[in-house]
Design a protein around this motif. Structure first.
Motif, PDB file in Angstrom:
ATOM      1  N   ASN A  52      45.160  43.864  41.540  1.00  0.00           N
ATOM      2  CA  ASN A  52      45.240  42.645  42.340  1.00  0.00           C
ATOM      3  C   ASN A  52      44.519  42.817  43.670  1.00  0.00           C
ATOM      4  OD1 ASN A  52      46.547  41.074  44.583  1.00  0.00           O
ATOM      5  ND2 ASN A  52      47.652  40.108  42.906  1.00  0.00           N
ATOM      6  N   LEU A  53      44.844  43.886  44.376  1.00  0.00           N
ATOM      7  CA  LEU A  53      44.250  44.143  45.687  1.00  0.00           C
ATOM      8  C   LEU A  53      42.757  44.399  45.582  1.00  0.00           C
ATOM      9  CD1 LEU A  53      47.076  46.432  47.116  1.00  0.00           C
ATOM     10  CD2 LEU A  53      46.425  44.197  48.021  1.00  0.00           C
ATOM     11  N   LEU A  54      42.351  45.136  44.545  1.00  0.00           N
ATOM     12  CA  LEU A  54      40.932  45.473  44.391  1.00  0.00           C
ATOM     13  C   LEU A  54      40.105  44.217  44.136  1.00  0.00           C
ATOM     14  CD1 LEU A  54      39.292  48.106  44.408  1.00  0.00           C
ATOM     15  CD2 LEU A  54      39.443  48.103  41.919  1.00  0.00           C
ATOM     16  N   LEU A  55      40.563  43.373  43.221  1.00  0.00           N
ATOM     17  CA  LEU A  55      39.833  42.141  42.944  1.00  0.00           C
ATOM     18  C   LEU A  55      39.908  41.174  44.122  1.00  0.00           C
ATOM     19  CD1 LEU A  55      40.756  41.523  39.203  1.00  0.00           C
ATOM     20  CD2 LEU A  55      38.581  42.312  40.147  1.00  0.00           C
ATOM     21  N   TYR A  56      41.028  41.187  44.820  1.00  0.00           N
ATOM     22  CA  TYR A  56      41.164  40.375  46.032  1.00  0.00           C
ATOM     23  C   TYR A  56      40.044  40.707  47.018  1.00  0.00           C
ATOM     24  CZ  TYR A  56      43.431  38.720  50.375  1.00  0.00           C
ATOM     25  OH  TYR A  56      43.716  38.103  51.567  1.00  0.00           O
ATOM     26  N   GLY A  57      39.734  42.009  47.122  1.00  0.00           N
ATOM     27  CA  GLY A  57      38.698  42.422  48.062  1.00  0.00           C
ATOM     28  C   GLY A  57      37.291  42.195  47.553  1.00  0.00           C
ATOM     29  N   PHE A  58      37.017  42.553  46.296  1.00  0.00           N
ATOM     30  CA  PHE A  58      35.643  42.503  45.810  1.00  0.00           C
ATOM     31  C   PHE A  58      35.233  41.103  45.364  1.00  0.00           C
ATOM     32  CE2 PHE A  58      36.173  47.014  45.921  1.00  0.00           C
ATOM     33  CZ  PHE A  58      34.899  47.491  46.193  1.00  0.00           C
ATOM     34  N   THR A  59      36.178  40.185  45.270  1.00  0.00           N
ATOM     35  CA  THR A  59      35.818  38.791  45.043  1.00  0.00           C
ATOM     36  C   THR A  59      35.327  38.137  46.327  1.00  0.00           C
ATOM     37  OG1 THR A  59      37.481  38.617  43.307  1.00  0.00           O
ATOM     38  CG2 THR A  59      36.688  36.556  44.226  1.00  0.00           C
ATOM     39  N   ALA A  60      35.840  38.602  47.464  1.00  0.00           N
ATOM     40  CA  ALA A  60      35.577  37.941  48.749  1.00  0.00           C
ATOM     41  C   ALA A  60      34.087  37.803  49.082  1.00  0.00           C
ATOM     42  CB  ALA A  60      36.311  38.679  49.872  1.00  0.00           C
ATOM     43  N   PRO A  61      33.245  38.841  48.934  1.00  0.00           N
ATOM     44  CA  PRO A  61      31.833  38.656  49.298  1.00  0.00           C
ATOM     45  C   PRO A  61      31.153  37.581  48.462  1.00  0.00           C
ATOM     46  CG  PRO A  61      32.354  40.985  49.026  1.00  0.00           C
ATOM     47  CD  PRO A  61      33.520  40.219  48.502  1.00  0.00           C
ATOM     48  N   PHE A  62      31.451  37.542  47.149  1.00  0.00           N
ATOM     49  CA  PHE A  62      30.826  36.547  46.291  1.00  0.00           C
ATOM     50  C   PHE A  62      31.417  35.161  46.542  1.00  0.00           C
ATOM     51  CE2 PHE A  62      30.300  40.625  44.190  1.00  0.00           C
ATOM     52  CZ  PHE A  62      28.946  40.610  43.912  1.00  0.00           C
ATOM     53  N   ALA A  63      32.713  35.102  46.883  1.00  0.00           N
ATOM     54  CA  ALA A  63      33.320  33.816  47.201  1.00  0.00           C
ATOM     55  C   ALA A  63      32.672  33.213  48.448  1.00  0.00           C
ATOM     56  CB  ALA A  63      34.822  33.975  47.409  1.00  0.00           C
ATOM     57  N   THR A  64      32.368  34.061  49.429  1.00  0.00           N
ATOM     58  CA  THR A  64      31.696  33.579  50.637  1.00  0.00           C
ATOM     59  C   THR A  64      30.343  32.974  50.298  1.00  0.00           C
ATOM     60  OG1 THR A  64      32.789  35.274  51.965  1.00  0.00           O
ATOM     61  CG2 THR A  64      30.834  34.250  52.909  1.00  0.00           C
ATOM     62  N   ALA A  65      29.578  33.669  49.460  1.00  0.00           N
ATOM     63  CA  ALA A  65      28.271  33.155  49.067  1.00  0.00           C
ATOM     64  C   ALA A  65      28.405  31.883  48.228  1.00  0.00           C
ATOM     65  CB  ALA A  65      27.501  34.228  48.303  1.00  0.00           C
ATOM     66  N   LEU A  66      29.415  31.828  47.360  1.00  0.00           N
ATOM     67  CA  LEU A  66      29.614  30.634  46.546  1.00  0.00           C
ATOM     68  C   LEU A  66      30.015  29.437  47.406  1.00  0.00           C
ATOM     69  CD1 LEU A  66      31.451  32.141  43.446  1.00  0.00           C
ATOM     70  CD2 LEU A  66      29.142  31.198  43.516  1.00  0.00           C
ATOM     71  N   MET A  67      30.790  29.689  48.454  1.00  0.00           N
ATOM     72  CA  MET A  67      31.129  28.607  49.377  1.00  0.00           C
ATOM     73  C   MET A  67      29.881  28.087  50.084  1.00  0.00           C
ATOM     74  SD  MET A  67      34.676  29.934  51.104  1.00  0.00           S
ATOM     75  CE  MET A  67      36.101  30.307  50.082  1.00  0.00           C
ATOM     76  N   GLU A  68      28.949  28.983  50.376  1.00  0.00           N
ATOM     77  CA  GLU A  68      27.693  28.551  50.979  1.00  0.00           C
ATOM     78  C   GLU A  68      26.907  27.655  50.023  1.00  0.00           C
ATOM     79  OE1 GLU A  68      26.389  29.087  53.917  1.00  0.00           O
ATOM     80  OE2 GLU A  68      27.727  30.596  54.775  1.00  0.00           O
ATOM     81  N   ARG A  69      26.983  27.980  48.742  1.00  0.00           N
ATOM     82  CA  ARG A  69      26.166  27.272  47.764  1.00  0.00           C
ATOM     83  C   ARG A  69      26.839  26.016  47.207  1.00  0.00           C
ATOM     84  NH1 ARG A  69      21.320  25.683  46.358  1.00  0.00           N
ATOM     85  NH2 ARG A  69      21.040  25.499  44.104  1.00  0.00           N
ATOM     86  N   TYR A  70      28.133  26.120  46.858  1.00  0.00           N
ATOM     87  CA  TYR A  70      28.801  25.040  46.146  1.00  0.00           C
ATOM     88  C   TYR A  70      29.857  24.303  46.971  1.00  0.00           C
ATOM     89  CZ  TYR A  70      26.592  27.275  42.163  1.00  0.00           C
ATOM     90  OH  TYR A  70      25.665  27.820  41.304  1.00  0.00           O
ATOM     91  N   GLY A  71      30.157  24.807  48.145  1.00  0.00           N
ATOM     92  CA  GLY A  71      31.115  24.111  48.991  1.00  0.00           C
ATOM     93  C   GLY A  71      32.491  24.741  48.971  1.00  0.00           C
ATOM     94  N   ILE A  72      33.169  24.588  50.094  1.00  0.00           N
ATOM     95  CA  ILE A  72      34.490  25.204  50.243  1.00  0.00           C
ATOM     96  C   ILE A  72      35.506  24.552  49.324  1.00  0.00           C
ATOM     97  CG2 ILE A  72      36.370  25.570  51.884  1.00  0.00           C
ATOM     98  CD1 ILE A  72      34.308  25.732  54.098  1.00  0.00           C
ATOM     99  N   ARG A  73      35.483  23.228  49.230  1.00  0.00           N
ATOM    100  CA  ARG A  73      36.516  22.522  48.470  1.00  0.00           C
ATOM    101  C   ARG A  73      36.554  22.958  47.007  1.00  0.00           C
ATOM    102  NH1 ARG A  73      36.424  16.166  49.490  1.00  0.00           N
ATOM    103  NH2 ARG A  73      34.182  16.505  49.441  1.00  0.00           N
ATOM    104  N   ARG A  74      35.403  23.034  46.372  1.00  0.00           N
ATOM    105  CA  ARG A  74      35.377  23.388  44.950  1.00  0.00           C
ATOM    106  C   ARG A  74      35.905  24.806  44.723  1.00  0.00           C
ATOM    107  NH1 ARG A  74      29.366  21.203  43.126  1.00  0.00           N
ATOM    108  NH2 ARG A  74      29.728  18.978  43.554  1.00  0.00           N
ATOM    109  N   VAL A  75      35.461  25.729  45.554  1.00  0.00           N
ATOM    110  CA  VAL A  75      35.871  27.117  45.372  1.00  0.00           C
ATOM    111  C   VAL A  75      37.366  27.281  45.604  1.00  0.00           C
ATOM    112  CG1 VAL A  75      35.582  29.476  46.235  1.00  0.00           C
ATOM    113  CG2 VAL A  75      33.585  27.995  45.959  1.00  0.00           C
ATOM    114  N   VAL A  76      37.887  26.676  46.667  1.00  0.00           N
ATOM    115  CA  VAL A  76      39.300  26.843  47.003  1.00  0.00           C
ATOM    116  C   VAL A  76      40.193  26.155  45.975  1.00  0.00           C
ATOM    117  CG1 VAL A  76      41.066  26.279  48.703  1.00  0.00           C
ATOM    118  CG2 VAL A  76      38.868  27.192  49.445  1.00  0.00           C
ATOM    119  N   ALA A  77      39.834  24.956  45.546  1.00  0.00           N
ATOM    120  CA  ALA A  77      40.646  24.261  44.539  1.00  0.00           C
ATOM    121  C   ALA A  77      40.688  25.052  43.231  1.00  0.00           C
ATOM    122  CB  ALA A  77      40.100  22.857  44.298  1.00  0.00           C
TER     123      ALA A  77
END
Length: 432
Positions: free
Chosen positions: A71-96
């Motif tokens: 859980n903790l490992l994926l929590y951390g290593f998802t974060a860099p890609f989530a940041t980039a995905l928010m840049e590309r697809y928007g915060i709302r879609r990623v968070v929902a």
């Protein structure tokens, strides 16, 4: 008729062009704060469920801790890609999408009968969902919506992670002791689903989407260009550039120790460690939540201090004080709540996530436009340290019957982190 209509039309034009009384950036920050509360609470709930799962299934604490580590490992290593995905697809879609993933992971645990299912549900699904709304999300919101008060807002949003413990851990502890851990898991799933409509309704990606500048931006501010395609490639390129610098490795190593001494150790094992000394699980969970209360104060103050003082020196003080408190923890464990334990809760709580605002500031100073993505990778190291210690502390408990060695080792590591951050050089000042 004409004389009456003209003032009315002029008033309507003034009404349309008048700036809002409250800048929408603060509403976006409020929704982000709520989302971060949920993300932290959902992820941290596994620490409260270690003993109930051990008692029902007979699984060792080490094997249950392994699921927490995933859980903790994926929590951390998802974060860099989530940041980039928010840049590309928007915060709302990623968070929902992340909230729905957490709901699925938590809800499916009620059907599990073996350890691999625990790893899949709480480890993989909840870890991926929570990682998509990790502290890098706080940095993204603060960076997009604020120019003034950016450090303060970063501190407030970071404190939302601690507030998740405040809201959920006592509730999960009471539910696990009463109706049972399955009811607690279903409650977490329901809460995650309930936040989705609010995210879709209120969370906006950028201030220019509503025709405004970021809070505190001057008249000469221009909107940044849209993110190019290839979010994953950009994330990996940012890592490749940062990895060539000494600053990145110093920040990554110190932040790994930060994760080891917070999420990995206290966040995962404080409740079962206190329960070993006879403290009821709801009481121990309430103490952990109390740490979250004081972290709200400490992290907001840290954001305010980061706007004014050298981030390196702040980090050195934070790590040194945290290490000192952990060295005293084995002497404070007891079956009841006593004043020295409350003093530890206050002292440690003020320091819990206070390291985040100055670490984000150092990433921005040294890595510029890639600062948010680089912080995502530094956060990944934070969760790598957390994952290793979450699993290792469970093994220590199985082998020695006590967590004492884990507490004191973490205290020594925090002293090393204080030395590492002081080795980070100051970025050169631009020429006048």
């Amino acid at each position: 008729m004409t004389r009456t209509a003209e003032p009315t039309a002029a008033a309507a034009r003034r009404h349309r062009t008048a700036p809002p009384r409250v800048h929408p950036a603060w509403w976006v920050a409020a929704v982000a704060f709520l989302v971060l509360i949920g993300a932290a609470g959902f992820r941290a709930a596994t620490g409260v469920l270690i003993d109930p799962l051990h008692e029902e299934f007979g699984w060792s604490r080490g094997s249950i801790s392994f699921a927490v580590s995933v859980n903790l490992l994926l929590y951390g290593f998802t974060a860099p890609f989530a940041t980039a995905l928010m840049e590309r697809y928007g915060i709302r879609r990623v968070v929902a999408g992340a909230l729905l993933l957490i709901a699925a992971g938590s809800g499916l645990t009620v059907f599990m009968t073996s350890q691999w299912q625990l790893v899949l549900c709480w480890g993989v699904l909840v870890g991926l969902g929570a990682g998509s709304m990790a502290l890098a999300f706080a940095g993204t919101v603060a960076g997009r919506w604020f120019v003034a008060r950016r450090g303060l807002v970063t501190g407030i949003l970071t404190a939302g992670g601690a507030a998740g413990n405040l809201v959920f851990l006592p509730l999960v502890g009471l539910l696990a002791e009463g109706p049972g851990w399955r009811f607690a898991s279903l409650t977490i799933a329901a809460c995650a689903v309930a936040v989705v409509p609010l995210v879709v309704w209120l969370l906006r990606d950028r201030p220019e989407d509503v025709g405004l500048r970021p809070y505190g931006a001057g008249a000469d501010w221009t909107a940044p260009p849209p993110a190019p395609p290839g979010a994953a490639r950009r994330t990996l390129r940012a890592l490749a550039r940062a990895a060539r610098t000494r600053v990145f490795w110093l920040l990554a190593a110190s932040f790994a120790i930060c994760g080891a001494s917070t999420n990995g150790l206290i966040g995962t094992h404080f409740v079962p460690g206190a329960h070993d000394h006879g403290m009821p699980v709801p009481v121990a969970a309430s103490l952990l939540a109390l740490i979250g209360i004081f972290d709200l104060v400490g992290t907001v103050c840290s954001g305010w201090l980061t706007d004014r003082y050298d981030a390196r020196r702040l980090l050195a003080v934070y790590y040194g004080l945290r290490g000192l408190s952990l060295l005293f923890l084995p002497m404070l464990m007891a079956g009841n709540v006593h004043p020295p334990m409350l003093l530890f809760v206050v002292f440690y709580g003020l320091d819990w996530v206070a390291t985040v605002p100055p670490t984000i500031a150092l990433c921005r100073e040294h890595f510029g436009a890639d600062g948010g993505v680089v912080f995502g990778w530094v956060l990944a190291s934070h969760q790598l340290g957390a994952a290793l210690v979450a699993f290792g502390a469970g093994l220590v408990r199985d082998a020695t019957g006590s967590y004492d060695l884990a507490w004191t080792t973490a205290g020594g590591l925090c002293a090393a982190a204080a030395i590492l951050v002081m080795a980070v050089h100051r970025p050169p000042r631009p020429a006048a």
